[in-house]
Design a protein around this motif. Sequence first.
Motif, PDB file in Angstrom:
ATOM      1  N   ALA A 126       0.933  -1.112   0.171  1.00 54.75           N
ATOM      2  CA  ALA A 126       0.176   0.013   0.190  1.00 54.75           C
ATOM      3  C   ALA A 126       1.104   1.314   0.239  1.00 54.75           C
ATOM      4  O   ALA A 126       0.524   2.192   0.365  1.00 54.75           O
ATOM      5  CB  ALA A 126      -0.731   0.098   1.209  1.00 54.75           C
ATOM      6  N   LEU A 127       2.422   1.074   0.048  1.00 57.22           N
ATOM      7  CA  LEU A 127       3.197   2.271   0.682  1.00 57.22           C
ATOM      8  C   LEU A 127       4.029   2.908  -0.926  1.00 57.22           C
ATOM      9  O   LEU A 127       5.124   1.856  -0.935  1.00 57.22           O
ATOM     10  CB  LEU A 127       4.014   1.648   1.909  1.00 57.22           C
ATOM     11  N   ASN A 128       3.244   3.450  -1.435  1.00 56.48           N
ATOM     12  CA  ASN A 128       4.081   4.375  -2.863  1.00 56.48           C
ATOM     13  C   ASN A 128       5.394   4.305  -2.234  1.00 56.48           C
ATOM     14  O   ASN A 128       5.401   4.938  -1.156  1.00 56.48           O
ATOM     15  CB  ASN A 128       3.705   5.067  -3.277  1.00 56.48           C
ATOM     16  N   PRO A 129       6.941   3.838  -2.754  1.00 57.33           N
ATOM     17  CA  PRO A 129       7.718   4.332  -2.020  1.00 57.33           C
ATOM     18  C   PRO A 129       8.078   5.897  -2.322  1.00 57.33           C
ATOM     19  O   PRO A 129       9.335   6.066  -1.675  1.00 57.33           O
ATOM     20  CB  PRO A 129       8.945   3.226  -2.469  1.00 57.33           C
ATOM     21  N   LYS A 130       8.004   6.269  -3.553  1.00 57.40           N
ATOM     22  CA  LYS A 130       8.223   7.304  -3.610  1.00 57.40           C
ATOM     23  C   LYS A 130       7.579   8.881  -3.202  1.00 57.40           C
ATOM     24  O   LYS A 130       7.612   9.919  -3.053  1.00 57.40           O
ATOM     25  CB  LYS A 130       8.532   7.501  -5.611  1.00 57.40           C
ATOM     26  N   MET A 131       6.500   8.650  -2.555  1.00 59.48           N
ATOM     27  CA  MET A 131       5.777   9.244  -2.115  1.00 59.48           C
ATOM     28  C   MET A 131       5.758   9.936   0.148  1.00 59.48           C
ATOM     29  O   MET A 131       5.980   8.359   0.307  1.00 59.48           O
ATOM     30  CB  MET A 131       4.309   8.500  -1.790  1.00 59.48           C
ATOM     31  N   LYS A 132       5.639  10.422   0.557  1.00 57.93           N
ATOM     32  CA  LYS A 132       5.911  10.815   2.007  1.00 57.93           C
ATOM     33  C   LYS A 132       4.342  10.319   2.686  1.00 57.93           C
ATOM     34  O   LYS A 132       3.598  10.156   1.574  1.00 57.93           O
ATOM     35  CB  LYS A 132       5.977  12.170   2.126  1.00 57.93           C
ATOM     36  N   VAL A 133       5.038   9.360   4.191  1.00 64.26           N
ATOM     37  CA  VAL A 133       3.001   9.058   4.343  1.00 64.26           C
ATOM     38  C   VAL A 133       2.974  10.003   4.065  1.00 64.26           C
ATOM     39  O   VAL A 133       1.098   9.018   4.100  1.00 64.26           O
ATOM     40  CB  VAL A 133       3.536   8.315   6.313  1.00 64.26           C
ATOM     41  N   ARG A 134       2.695  10.531   4.820  1.00 63.77           N
ATOM     42  CA  ARG A 134       1.642  12.629   4.901  1.00 63.77           C
ATOM     43  C   ARG A 134       1.161  12.043   3.686  1.00 63.77           C
ATOM     44  O   ARG A 134      -0.623  11.912   3.762  1.00 63.77           O
ATOM     45  CB  ARG A 134       1.988  13.305   4.934  1.00 63.77           C
ATOM     46  N   ASP A 135       2.054  12.399   2.628  1.00 67.55           N
ATOM     47  CA  ASP A 135       1.055  12.201   1.179  1.00 67.55           C
ATOM     48  C   ASP A 135       0.147  10.970   0.695  1.00 67.55           C
ATOM     49  O   ASP A 135      -1.087  11.076   0.395  1.00 67.55           O
ATOM     50  CB  ASP A 135       1.592  12.310  -0.276  1.00 67.55           C
ATOM     51  N   ILE A 136       0.546   9.622   1.067  1.00 65.67           N
ATOM     52  CA  ILE A 136      -0.050   8.589   1.163  1.00 65.67           C
ATOM     53  C   ILE A 136      -1.458   8.926   1.480  1.00 65.67           C
ATOM     54  O   ILE A 136      -2.797   8.454   1.449  1.00 65.67           O
ATOM     55  CB  ILE A 136       0.940   7.027   1.655  1.00 65.67           C
ATOM     56  N   LEU A 137      -1.332   8.829   2.678  1.00 61.47           N
ATOM     57  CA  LEU A 137      -2.301   9.231   3.642  1.00 61.47           C
ATOM     58  C   LEU A 137      -3.508  10.078   3.205  1.00 61.47           C
ATOM     59  O   LEU A 137      -4.638   9.768   2.802  1.00 61.47           O
ATOM     60  CB  LEU A 137      -2.403   9.674   5.295  1.00 61.47           C
ATOM     61  N   ALA A 138      -2.915  10.794   3.124  1.00 57.67           N
ATOM     62  CA  ALA A 138      -3.583  12.715   2.288  1.00 57.67           C
ATOM     63  C   ALA A 138      -4.165  11.911   1.459  1.00 57.67           C
ATOM     64  O   ALA A 138      -5.966  12.432   0.961  1.00 57.67           O
ATOM     65  CB  ALA A 138      -3.045  13.278   2.157  1.00 57.67           C
ATOM     66  N   GLU A 139      -3.997  11.066   0.620  1.00 57.63           N
ATOM     67  CA  GLU A 139      -4.283  10.372  -0.656  1.00 57.63           C
ATOM     68  C   GLU A 139      -6.083   9.837   0.003  1.00 57.63           C
ATOM     69  O   GLU A 139      -6.784   9.509  -0.723  1.00 57.63           O
ATOM     70  CB  GLU A 139      -3.520   9.224  -1.291  1.00 57.63           C
ATOM     71  N   ALA A 140      -5.041   9.089   0.315  1.00 57.45           N
ATOM     72  CA  ALA A 140      -6.873   8.121   1.136  1.00 57.45           C
ATOM     73  C   ALA A 140      -7.743   8.799   1.902  1.00 57.45           C
ATOM     74  O   ALA A 140      -9.199   8.685   1.193  1.00 57.45           O
ATOM     75  CB  ALA A 140      -6.603   7.021   1.838  1.00 57.45           C
ATOM     76  N   VAL A 141      -7.830   9.793   2.198  1.00 57.67           N
ATOM     77  CA  VAL A 141      -8.531  10.652   3.571  1.00 57.67           C
ATOM     78  C   VAL A 141      -9.086  11.388   1.758  1.00 57.67           C
ATOM     79  O   VAL A 141     -10.005  11.560   2.425  1.00 57.67           O
ATOM     80  CB  VAL A 141      -7.333  11.711   4.810  1.00 57.67           C
ATOM     81  N   ARG A 142      -8.864  11.809   1.077  1.00 56.57           N
ATOM     82  CA  ARG A 142      -9.692  12.946   0.703  1.00 56.57           C
ATOM     83  C   ARG A 142     -10.164  12.143  -0.122  1.00 56.57           C
ATOM     84  O   ARG A 142     -11.256  13.002  -1.219  1.00 56.57           O
ATOM     85  CB  ARG A 142      -8.660  13.281  -0.708  1.00 56.57           C
TER      86      ARG A 142
END
Lengths: 334, 294
Positions: free
Chosen positions: A108-124
């Motif tokens: 689930a964790l795109n290695p090129k994205m920060k954790v913040r962006d990974i979660l923000a994407e899901a939240v949005r």
Amino acid sequence: MVKPILKIKNLSKHFALGRGLGGLSLGGEKLLKAVDGVSFEIARGEVLGLVGESGCGKTTTGKMIVRLLGPTAGQALFEGQDVQRIPRRGLSEFRGAVQMIFQDLDAALNPKMKVRDILAEAVRLGERHTKQSLAKRLRELFSMVNLKPSKLENYPTSLSGGEKRRVSLARVLARKPRLIIADEPLSALDLSIQAQVANLLKDLQKEYGLSFLLISHDLRMVELLSHRIAVMYLGRIVETASAAEIVRRPGHPYTSALWTSTVARKKGAKVVGQLRGDVFELERPDEGCVFRSRCAVYQKKGKPKQCRVGADPELRQVRKGHSVACHFPLGKGK
Amino acid sequence: MRHTFTQRKLDAAAPHPWKRLRRMDRAFIVYGLVVAVLVVGCYLCSLVGWLPYQLDGMDLNHMNEAPSLGHPFGTDNMGRDILTRIIAGTQAFFLPGLLAIVIALVGGSLAGVLGGYYGGFTDKLTSYLLNVIDSIPKFVLLLLVIAIFKPDIYFIMIIVGATNIPTVASFIKGKILFLKGRDFIEAAAALGLSDLRIIFKHILYHHCLPLLIIQATLGMGEAILIEASLSYLGFGVQEPMASWGNLVAAGNNYVLQGVFYYAAFPALVIMLAILGFYLLGDGLNNLFEEEERG
């Protein structure tokens, strides 16, 4: 009677093996029955553990429920609706309501994205946010999974296994799911971390009344976390019962053998035979009970005809809430 | 084993990928960047007309002159400054080359996504079409097109871009299949992300951008090579427009008279420029690989 949140009816997935030239089937094609006529239900707020060896079709079942795979036959009904027939417009809502935790920690964790962006994407995906409210929501998600907010700025590669699992859990929770399919959520974690994550899952489940399908080969964890357990063997459910019952009085020789193979088994549990061989090497018999080649009872009873001919035995109730697919269920008769 | 591995990854002081790169690769990248900046600079200068001499400024008093302070690369058979014509020659390939690159990258990404992401029938269809394109030798195709259509350089570069589509597509497809093998795309879909977002943001932007950048630099190198070759043969950019290829061709006629620099300087520029773009691509490839390793 409360309506179940998920109802699986006769779900099957067959894969074709040994395709002919250029993808043309030249007849005599072999079928791999990864999942073969599986049925079960999950009530609201219930945790169903799905247990079995690797390669028995657990993950395939999970993927069919979240509509990553289409079944060959049968249905998966989420809140009464066939997941395959959800229209395009409702798909996003469905994807939010039913979430899957993947076995692979990095999935689930795109290695090129920060954790913040990974979660923000899901939240949005499901919520509208301003910058401030988004930051607040991310902190909230992080506290739900007991992670320090400073980890938000990390890249996934700099997280430990337990942290990765927590982040992927936070990502799943970000969509406010009602049903979570957890595929081996504890594998690939150290033992001490396993316990932490298991407790976290348990707390979250209780606090938010989530329903879980917990897919695992780790019997101890499944027993600890689940209300009910279904045991799967070569694409079929061979036994279902409440967690306590199935541990105390396993009805299927396979369940019993699985229990034997755990190191810390319950005292007094009846032990029948040991499992030999690997599921992948087994030739699936065309007729009779699929388990008989490894079954101790079959050997002990002198290879009875019932087990060799006819269809695979159906699930039959042996006690209230306890069904077994075996001609000679354990703990009966004597 | 596993523990030491994580430990290395968690180590905040792990050197930057650039520092871990071989010294040669670093030199290649720096050299390639210098070349790229020079080419772009020359193109922009010639576009706004900042040239040392007038492009067609014939000076019959200074024909075939040897390099001097006034004319660092000498003058040609009509007394025009060769350096000026080399600078202006960037116009012959730069924009057409960009066109070829855009066509190759966009077409290749599209075909790669159709093949790798959707699979099944679309995969079979796109692979078939790409194989058809791939099976035609590039230069033969170009000469054929030139013989039939007598096209300008833009048309030629469209063909060049199209012939590069299979290469880009196979890279993108390979990358997507690799990502799929890691449950990665499935997980994104299960979260509820739309196909378009997964394709553009997660696959192309986050995982294929390095690859596309490398292909773009190689594409520019190839554009120079093809434009120069064709113009040298007289099929590409024609006099009086300046091009590196037709400069070499014109200079060739005077080599036997001892005027070597007329052909030699443009040829040297062609070689250094192509080398620069290819080495840049190669160096970047190693840099991105090092980055991938974490």
